[in-house]
Design an enzyme around this catalytic site. Structure first.
Site, PDB file in Angstrom:
ATOM      1  N   THR A 198      59.008  67.546  47.097  1.00 26.48           N
ATOM      2  CA  THR A 198      58.434  67.445  45.755  1.00 26.48           C
ATOM      3  C   THR A 198      57.500  68.620  45.469  1.00 26.48           C
ATOM      4  O   THR A 198      56.876  69.175  46.388  1.00 26.48           O
ATOM      5  CB  THR A 198      57.647  66.122  45.642  1.00 26.48           C
ATOM      6  OG1 THR A 198      56.832  66.152  44.472  1.00 26.48           O
ATOM      7  CG2 THR A 198      56.708  65.902  46.831  1.00 26.48           C
ATOM      8  N   ASP A 199      57.337  68.926  44.183  1.00 23.67           N
ATOM      9  CA  ASP A 199      56.380  69.984  43.803  1.00 23.67           C
ATOM     10  C   ASP A 199      54.930  69.550  44.056  1.00 23.67           C
ATOM     11  O   ASP A 199      54.026  70.386  44.066  1.00 23.67           O
ATOM     12  CB  ASP A 199      56.569  70.386  42.331  1.00 23.67           C
ATOM     13  CG  ASP A 199      56.390  69.247  41.334  1.00 23.67           C
ATOM     14  OD1 ASP A 199      56.137  68.107  41.763  1.00 23.67           O
ATOM     15  OD2 ASP A 199      56.502  69.502  40.118  1.00 23.67           O
ATOM     16  N   GLU A 200      54.722  68.248  44.292  1.00 23.28           N
ATOM     17  CA  GLU A 200      53.333  67.780  44.490  1.00 23.28           C
ATOM     18  C   GLU A 200      52.716  68.333  45.773  1.00 23.28           C
ATOM     19  O   GLU A 200      51.500  68.266  45.955  1.00 23.28           O
ATOM     20  CB  GLU A 200      53.272  66.255  44.477  1.00 23.28           C
ATOM     21  CG  GLU A 200      53.688  65.683  43.146  1.00 23.28           C
ATOM     22  CD  GLU A 200      53.215  64.263  42.892  1.00 23.28           C
ATOM     23  OE1 GLU A 200      52.345  63.769  43.621  1.00 23.28           O
ATOM     24  OE2 GLU A 200      53.733  63.654  41.940  1.00 23.28           O
ATOM     25  N   TYR A 247      50.336  60.183  48.869  1.00 21.32           N
ATOM     26  CA  TYR A 247      51.789  60.418  48.750  1.00 21.32           C
ATOM     27  C   TYR A 247      52.112  61.882  49.038  1.00 21.32           C
ATOM     28  O   TYR A 247      52.961  62.193  49.885  1.00 21.32           O
ATOM     29  CB  TYR A 247      52.282  60.036  47.350  1.00 21.32           C
ATOM     30  CG  TYR A 247      53.630  60.638  46.999  1.00 21.32           C
ATOM     31  CD1 TYR A 247      54.794  60.165  47.597  1.00 21.32           C
ATOM     32  CD2 TYR A 247      53.742  61.697  46.081  1.00 21.32           C
ATOM     33  CE1 TYR A 247      56.029  60.737  47.296  1.00 21.32           C
ATOM     34  CE2 TYR A 247      54.974  62.260  45.780  1.00 21.32           C
ATOM     35  CZ  TYR A 247      56.117  61.780  46.386  1.00 21.32           C
ATOM     36  OH  TYR A 247      57.342  62.337  46.095  1.00 21.32           O
ATOM     37  N   LYS A 281      54.297  63.745  52.051  1.00 23.13           N
ATOM     38  CA  LYS A 281      55.484  64.572  51.826  1.00 23.13           C
ATOM     39  C   LYS A 281      55.280  65.985  52.400  1.00 23.13           C
ATOM     40  O   LYS A 281      56.200  66.581  52.945  1.00 23.13           O
ATOM     41  CB  LYS A 281      55.801  64.660  50.324  1.00 23.13           C
ATOM     42  CG  LYS A 281      56.259  63.357  49.682  1.00 23.13           C
ATOM     43  CD  LYS A 281      57.601  62.849  50.186  1.00 23.13           C
ATOM     44  CE  LYS A 281      58.772  63.679  49.757  1.00 23.13           C
ATOM     45  NZ  LYS A 281      60.079  63.066  50.174  1.00 23.13           N
TER      46      LYS A 281
END
Ligand code: NAD
Ligand code: DAU
Length: 352
Positions: free
Chosen positions: A135-137, A160, A164
């Site tokens: 994810t870009d997060e 979260y 990741k």
């Protein structure tokens, strides 16, 4: 025939990927390992019931015996790891399960893949690959300007995104240490059919059609970069086929919107398509998410240049397709919002 072990293939993106792949390739076999948590739903796969190219196995990516057994039985030459706890708000309430599934689960898959694929001299067959759906997060938050590139330093904030990021680092560790062929994709916010209505867009569709308040966190000016889910599936397919070993690919379509703009768009479409009395008066500003990232924005130049990927579905078309899908699939929405969903919803929103 290519055999892929797809994990989390009963969730939102995983089930869209399975449908996409079965539509695109006649000669393929997808082993779908999914624990069926609250977010996994076999109804997402109803349209392919009886299709022998899809084999569903209910189970946990943390289960070593099960996963290594799947490698022995089906001999997949690729793993696409979607399985995860995926919701930021839930990670703030209960971070432990995010570490277990997202980090330890990924480590177990990496170990099993290595055990199955590594040859006696420490090399790997040319056709094998482990693809981690990230994810870009992991990059944290942007200010008003700039974009995330693959070189942007990792700087996660939520439990979260920390889990990741950690998983991504383990994937690269398996590549650097054991030579496992890997790719990582880092995509922006997805929307489309089968998304669980804890996420912004389906939650707003569900609430607006039921004339419930639309809870907007903080001032509504946080920005997300939205991509139609099928375009993400296409990117994963391209990276699996042609991504350079050991590389990360960002995926996004330059479609940044403030949350309040998204909510107003949903209201306008529900008003036009279902109920003219649904108005912006339903918008309710509520207490902000803890540690709320301000802005995400992907620079997709690398995947465009190297693999020729570009999105096919403009936002105006994708959001309409999505709303139509939810309106035409009231049973699906009803089934996932009965039972445990209401307890979750009350806990998150009642006193906010
Ligand atoms: P989701 O929550 O809809 O689905 C997750 C799936 O994983 C569910 O089917 C669930 O049953 C399964 N699962 C959870 N724990 C498991 C376990 N221990 N063993 C086996 N299966 C398990 O998530 P999603 O939105 O489809 O996201 C899929 C992946 O894509 C995640 O890894 C997420 O981090 C990543 N991602 C999501 C987005 C997005 O906007 N939704 C964007 C970029 C990346
Ligand atoms: O960027 C990719 C990520 O996008 C994925 O890795 C995650 O798995 C996925 O859940 C998503 O994370 P977000 O936190 O961005 O998505 P969410 O739908 O939860 O929230 C989108 C924005 O809307 C965010 O700024 C918070 C806000 N929001 C969300 C909800 C659920 C609200 O204002 N009100 C809400 O009720």
């Amino acid at each position: 025939m290519k055999t892929i072990l797809v994990t989390g293939g009963a969730g939102f993106i995983g089930s869209n990927y399975i449908l996409y792949m079965l539509k695109k390739y006649a000669d393929i076999r997808l082993i779908n390992l999914d624990k069926l948590t609250y977010a996994g739903n076999l109804e997402n796969l109803r349209s392919i019931e009886g299709d022998e190219r899809h084999i569903f196995v209910q189970g946990d990516i943390l289960d070593k015996t099960l996963v290594s057994g799947l490698f022995k039985t089906y001999q997949p030459t690729a793993v696409v790891n979607f399985a995860a706890e995926s919701h930021v708000d839930r990670s703030i309430e209960n971070p432990g399960i995010f570490a277990e599934t997202n980090i330890m689960g990924t480590i177990n898959l990496l170990s099993c893949a290595r055990a199955a694929w590594e040859t006696a001299d420490g090399s790997y067959p040319a056709e094998v690959k482990f693809l981690q759906v990230s994810t870009d997060e992991v990059y944290g938050s942007l200010g008003e300007t700039g974009f995330f590139t693959e070189e942007t330093p990792l700087c996660p904030h939520s439990p979260y995104s920390a889990s990741k990021t950690s998983a991504d680092l383990f994937v690269m560790a398996w590549h650097d240490t054991y030579g496992l062929p890997v790719n990582i994709t880092r995509c922006s916010n997805n929307y489309g059919p089968y998304q669980f209505p804890e996420k912004l867009i389906p939650l707003m569709i569900h609430n607006a059609t039921n004339k419930k308040n639309l809870p907007v966190y903080g001032n509504g000016l946080n920005v997300r970069d939205w991509l139609y889910v099928e375009d993400h599936c296409k990117a994963i397919d391209m990276v699996l086929e042609n991504g350079r070993n050991g590389e990360v690919y960002n995926v996004g379509g330059h479609n940044e919107r403030t949350n309040i703009a998204i909510v107003k768009k949903v209201i306008a479409l529900v008003q036009q398509k279902v109920d003219p009395t649904v108005t912006e008066s339903l918008i309710t500003y509520v207490t902000d998410r803890k540690g709320h990232d301000l802005r995400y924005g992907i620079d997709p130049e690398k995947i465009r240049r190297e693999l020729g990927w570009q999105p096919d579905t403009p936002f105006e078309e994708g959001i309409e397709l999505t709303i139509d899908w939810y309106l035409n699939n009231g049973d699906w929405l009803h089934n996932v919002t009965s039972g445990g969903y209401m307890a979750y919803y009350d806990k998150m929103y009642k006193n906010r």
